[in-house]
Scaffold this motif. Structure first.
Motif: not given
Length: 68
Positions: A12-14, A21-22, A51-57
């Motif tokens: 989902e993130s990618l 890139d981020r 935290r970034t990954v958790a937000k996406v999830r």
């Protein structure tokens, strides 16, 4: 095991524009801090990435879903 959740989160993130890139930059920051022998900076960079990954999830989370 959280392997399925991690794989789903990564997928989902990618998909987000600019996200690969981020993500690479965040991974590099973690690696650079480790290589420089800076454990506090590495930990800070890792927390930021998690935290970034958790937000996406959370964007894809349905509270009605049953746990796997």
């Amino acid at each position: 095991s959280i392997a399925d959740q991690i794989a789903e989160s990564r997928t989902e993130s990618l998909r987000q524009p600019g996200r690969p890139d981020r993500s690479l930059a965040q991974h590099r920051a973690i690696l650079d801090a480790i290589a420089a022998g800076e454990p506090r900076q590495a930990a800070t960079a890792m927390r930021r990435h998690v935290r970034t990954v958790a937000k996406v999830r959370l964007l894809d989370w349905d509270p009605g879903d049953s746990p796997s």
